[in-house]
Design a protein around this motif. Structure first.
Motif, mmCIF file in Angstrom:
data_model
loop_
_atom_site.group_PDB
_atom_site.id
_atom_site.type_symbol
_atom_site.label_atom_id
_atom_site.label_comp_id
_atom_site.label_asym_id
_atom_site.label_seq_id
_atom_site.Cartn_x
_atom_site.Cartn_y
_atom_site.Cartn_z
ATOM 1 N N UNK A 563 0.774 -1.141 0.005
ATOM 2 C CA UNK A 563 0.006 0.196 0.011
ATOM 3 C C UNK A 563 0.878 1.337 0.010
ATOM 4 N N UNK A 564 0.056 2.362 0.103
ATOM 5 C CA UNK A 564 0.947 3.622 0.079
ATOM 6 C C UNK A 564 1.693 4.062 1.519
ATOM 7 N N UNK A 565 1.331 2.999 2.507
ATOM 8 C CA UNK A 565 1.997 3.602 3.740
ATOM 9 C C UNK A 565 1.249 4.609 4.451
ATOM 10 N N UNK A 566 1.897 4.963 5.530
ATOM 11 C CA UNK A 566 1.153 6.219 6.345
ATOM 12 C C UNK A 566 2.421 7.220 6.593
ATOM 13 N N UNK A 567 2.007 8.435 6.305
ATOM 14 C CA UNK A 567 2.819 9.492 6.928
ATOM 15 C C UNK A 567 2.887 10.003 8.111
ATOM 16 N N UNK A 568 3.976 10.216 8.737
ATOM 17 C CA UNK A 568 3.925 10.716 10.193
ATOM 18 C C UNK A 568 4.184 12.306 9.842
ATOM 19 N N UNK A 569 3.262 13.259 10.478
ATOM 20 C CA UNK A 569 3.506 14.845 9.932
ATOM 21 C C UNK A 569 3.981 15.610 11.273
ATOM 22 N N UNK A 570 4.019 16.955 11.042
ATOM 23 C CA UNK A 570 4.172 17.814 12.337
ATOM 24 C C UNK A 570 3.045 18.558 12.573
ATOM 25 N N UNK A 571 3.267 19.599 13.496
ATOM 26 C CA UNK A 571 2.167 20.424 13.857
ATOM 27 C C UNK A 571 2.098 21.555 12.812
ATOM 28 N N UNK A 572 3.015 21.465 11.796
ATOM 29 C CA UNK A 572 2.832 22.588 10.757
ATOM 30 C C UNK A 572 2.240 21.956 9.589
ATOM 31 N N UNK A 573 1.799 20.720 9.624
ATOM 32 C CA UNK A 573 1.183 20.059 8.435
ATOM 33 C C UNK A 573 2.366 19.368 7.613
ATOM 34 N N UNK A 581 5.617 2.382 2.904
ATOM 35 C CA UNK A 581 5.203 2.472 1.528
ATOM 36 C C UNK A 581 5.884 1.290 0.845
ATOM 37 N N UNK A 582 4.668 0.700 -0.206
ATOM 38 C CA UNK A 582 4.893 -0.465 -0.965
ATOM 39 C C UNK A 582 5.852 -1.539 -0.398
ATOM 40 N N UNK A 583 5.836 -1.916 0.974
ATOM 41 C CA UNK A 583 6.485 -2.997 1.373
ATOM 42 C C UNK A 583 5.828 -4.188 1.333
ATOM 43 N N UNK A 584 6.581 -5.299 1.173
ATOM 44 C CA UNK A 584 5.924 -6.563 0.669
ATOM 45 C C UNK A 584 5.508 -7.095 1.945
ATOM 46 N N UNK A 585 4.725 -8.411 1.907
ATOM 47 C CA UNK A 585 4.372 -8.987 2.884
ATOM 48 C C UNK A 585 5.583 -9.543 3.721
ATOM 49 N N UNK A 586 6.634 -10.290 3.013
ATOM 50 C CA UNK A 586 7.856 -10.465 3.586
ATOM 51 C C UNK A 586 8.245 -9.497 4.705
ATOM 52 N N UNK A 587 8.415 -8.240 4.266
ATOM 53 C CA UNK A 587 8.881 -7.490 5.034
ATOM 54 C C UNK A 587 8.043 -6.956 6.454
ATOM 55 N N UNK A 588 6.800 -7.193 6.220
ATOM 56 C CA UNK A 588 5.819 -6.964 7.390
ATOM 57 C C UNK A 588 5.989 -8.241 8.466
ATOM 58 N N UNK A 589 6.213 -9.494 7.671
ATOM 59 C CA UNK A 589 6.623 -10.527 8.538
ATOM 60 C C UNK A 589 7.901 -10.622 9.251
ATOM 61 N N UNK A 590 8.907 -9.714 8.845
ATOM 62 C CA UNK A 590 9.972 -9.376 9.244
ATOM 63 C C UNK A 590 10.060 -8.431 10.457
ATOM 64 N N UNK A 591 8.907 -7.810 10.567
ATOM 65 C CA UNK A 591 8.508 -7.080 11.757
ATOM 66 C C UNK A 591 8.024 -7.840 12.742
ATOM 67 N N UNK A 592 7.373 -8.936 12.588
ATOM 68 C CA UNK A 592 6.829 -9.691 13.558
ATOM 69 C C UNK A 592 7.756 -10.655 14.321
ATOM 70 N N UNK A 593 8.943 -11.135 13.647
ATOM 71 C CA UNK A 593 10.037 -11.911 14.547
ATOM 72 C C UNK A 593 11.427 -11.455 14.067
#
Length: 614
Positions: A563-573, A581-593
């Motif tokens: 997917x497009x992922x998620x931005x982190x922003x600041x108080x100024x916008x 962003x555009x991360x694969x299923x394997x990259x998600x799996x690597x965050x679980x273990x």
């Protein structure tokens, strides 16, 4: 008489690693024996055993007292570096080199793995040698020696719980290793077996520890029960939500239900049997007006040395002050240059502010609106503008206790002396400013990129250096037990009256009204309310990333793979960083273990690798 602390015992033990071992453990397979003095010169008395136990506390403490870094792997805290000192275990280099961003972190914790096994080694050393003293002991001496074994087994359980929470199956070692050949061919022990050994350690600890330790910083029965409950809660989560990245583990819903019940039973005993209470009775305390900090809520003081030894701190690792080499470095991590030259390695992300609910409605307020005052003259006065201080009125008291926004103040410090109030104004670093006719120099903290900085953990008094804090860092708090009990009972039976009451007690310290009926209408709604409280109550305490993994919630927070992922922003916008962003299923799996360290596998071909890292 002043209560003894663990740091008072270990102030003279700075060279204990030299006296009792030949050095810090570099990794699992390169370990030297821990018996240089021999039983003829040591292990003769209860004092000897206590001395060695204090060494275990000293070595294991740095494996847990920087857990706020782990919150950087979740969505509400940014970690841009660490204050750990390479090669110095006393200063926590277990955390050094780790990746504390929301994605891509699972392959950067080789040092943590190695140091955790160093903790196992230290605990085993105490357990094995004190056990040899038991047959000759009697009376109170026997009780105290069994207590020491219980404490060491609790410490070992904590270390192994961290190991399985990150790596799943891990080698289990329950004795002192005298030669590298003993571990050169070890295989990974199934997580079920390691979990059972952890439970056995905590059960022994519960049986042998005192109801209340007379020394601040030493474990007691409630600590053993609380950790046993937490292990069961995680076991329940893994069996309920699954852990597909650990391909040797087969989830079992029935086992999960039983573990939830066992966890709830332990938590209930902690809550009911020991007369424990929240800090200052769980009362909100006073909350100063916007832009002032003379009177801060009780929740703020819970994270200052005022709370050392408080009953809410079921287990906390104690720290010394100036000259002890045992100080905590919280201020160095969470504050900026205006506070003893601190480095602001850790700061809130913009998105945490919207999690703090209204003290009027008890629910979420309208979302803050990012505005840049440089190109919008009305930004400081627009309703709900993120840079309008008035937008932060009537919020959960834990908000003012935990974060600072524009025009909030803290005490600046240089050379152990106060420089007076320092106002935080985002992107205005170390500049003269006049507020209500008074002149100030703004907070110098360019490490912040969100528009918020931490107040939680920041001392508001001078007198100690950035690395000389005396706060006893909690690894188990009563409020956490309340929330874990609510989670466990809700998972089995849905919302229960006593669990709702406990969640409301946690909310009350933020001066929030009780949960509305719709928040406890069913299992799903109540779980969301519990998660909300865990986010704001435990913010910056290292719990959130472990919660996201055990609940299988990374995709819920950061959107699905590719997917497009998620931005982190600041108080100024401004868009600061985009994650997933555009991360694969394997990259998600690597965050679980986490990845088994390649260096360990190079030395021991019997160590298998977790599937996402093959």
């Amino acid at each position: 008489m002043k209560q003894k602390t663990v740091t008072s015992y270990i102030a003279a033990l700075l060279l204990l690693g030299v006296l009792l071992t030949t050095g810090c453990v570099k990794d699992l397979l390169e370990r030297e024996p821990s018996t240089e003095l021999g039983t003829g010169a040591f292990w003769r008395s209860e004092a000897d055993a206590t001395f060695a136990l204090m060494g275990a506390y000293a070595d294991i403490r740095p494996l847990f007292d920087r857990d706020y870094y782990f919150d950087g792997q979740a969505e509400y805290l940014r970690v841009r570096g660490t204050s750990t000192a390479s090669g110095n275990l006393q200063k926590g280099d277990a955390y050094n080199g780790g990746d504390y961003s929301p994605s891509g972190y699972g392959d950067n914790f080789d040092k943590m793995y190695e140091r955790l096994y160093g903790g196992v080694h230290r605990a085993n050393y105490v357990i094995e040698n004190v056990r040899k003293m038991l047959p000759a002991a009697s009376g109170n001496s026997l009780v105290q020696l069994e207590r020491i074994v219980g404490e060491a087994r609790l410490l070992r359980a904590m270390v192994y719980f961290r190991l399985i929470s990150m790596w799943g199956d891990v080698p289990y070692i329950d004795h002192v290793v005298f030669d590298n050949a003993e571990v050169a061919g070890l295989t990974r022990t199934p997580i079920t077996q390691v979990k059972d050994s952890i439970i056995a350690d905590l059960t022994y600890a519960f049986e042998k520890l005192p109801v209340k330790a007379p020394e601040i910083g030493r474990a007691s029965k409630p600590a053993a029960l609380a950790f046993r409950g937490k292990v069961q809660l995680y076991w329940a989560s893994w069996n309920t939500f699954g852990w597909p990245e650990l391909d040797t583990f087969m989830p079992d819903l029935a086992a999960g239900t039983n573990a939830y019940k066992a966890a709830a039973e332990d938590f209930k005993k902690v809550i009911s049997d020991y007369g424990l209470n929240l800090f200052r009775g769980g009362e909100p305390g006073e909350c100063d007006v916007l832009g002032k900090a003379d009177k801060l809520p009780n929740y703020y003081y819970l994270f200052t040395p005022v709370a050392n030894g408080d009953p809410e701190m079921i287990m906390a690792f104690s720290h010394g002050g100036t000259g002890t080499n045992q100080g905590e470095e919280l201020m160095r991590d969470v504050a900026g240059r205006s506070h003893e030259g601190s480095q602001c390695w850790v700061s809130p992300r913009y998105e945490i502010a919207d999690r703090y609910q209204s003290t009027i409605t008890g629910d979420f307020a309208d979302k803050l609106i990012p505005m840049n005052p440089a190109n919008n003259p009305a930004a400081r006065t627009t309703l709900n503008s993120a840079v309008n201080p008035q937008s932060y009125t009537n919020r959960d008291y834990r908000m003012k206790s935990s974060i600072m926004w524009d025009y909030e103040v803290s005490v600046g410090m240089i050379s152990l002396k106060s420089t007076g109030w320092v106002p935080f104004i985002y992107r205005t670093w170390n500049q003269p400013v006049t507020i209500d006719g008074n002149s100030f120099i703004t907070y110098n903290t360019d490490g912040c990129n969100s528009g918020f900085v931490l107040r939680k953990f920041l001392r508001n008094t001078a007198g100690l250096g950035r690395s000389d804090g005396t706060y006893n860092y909690p690894v188990m708090r009563l409020a956490d037990v309340y929330l874990m009990y609510a989670e466990a009972t809700n998972a089995v039976d849905g919302p229960q009256a006593d669990a709702i009451q406990l969640v409301n007690r946690v909310r009350h310290r933020g001066n929030l009204p009780p949960l509305a009926a719709e928040k406890t209408a069913n299992k799903e709604a109540f779980f969301q309310a519990i998660e909300q409280e865990r986010i704001v109550e435990l913010f910056g305490e290292g719990q959130r990333s472990f919660d996201l993994r055990r609940w299988r919630a990374i995709e819920r927070v950061w959107n699905p793979p590719y997917g497009n992922g998620v931005w982190r922003i600041d108080t100024y916008g401004a868009q600061m960083t985009r994650y997933f962003q555009n991360q694969s299923e394997r990259e998600y799996q690597q965050n679980y273990i986490f990845r088994i360290p390649p260096g360990e596998r190079n030395r021991n071909p019997n160590l298998t690798q977790n599937t996402p890292w093959l």
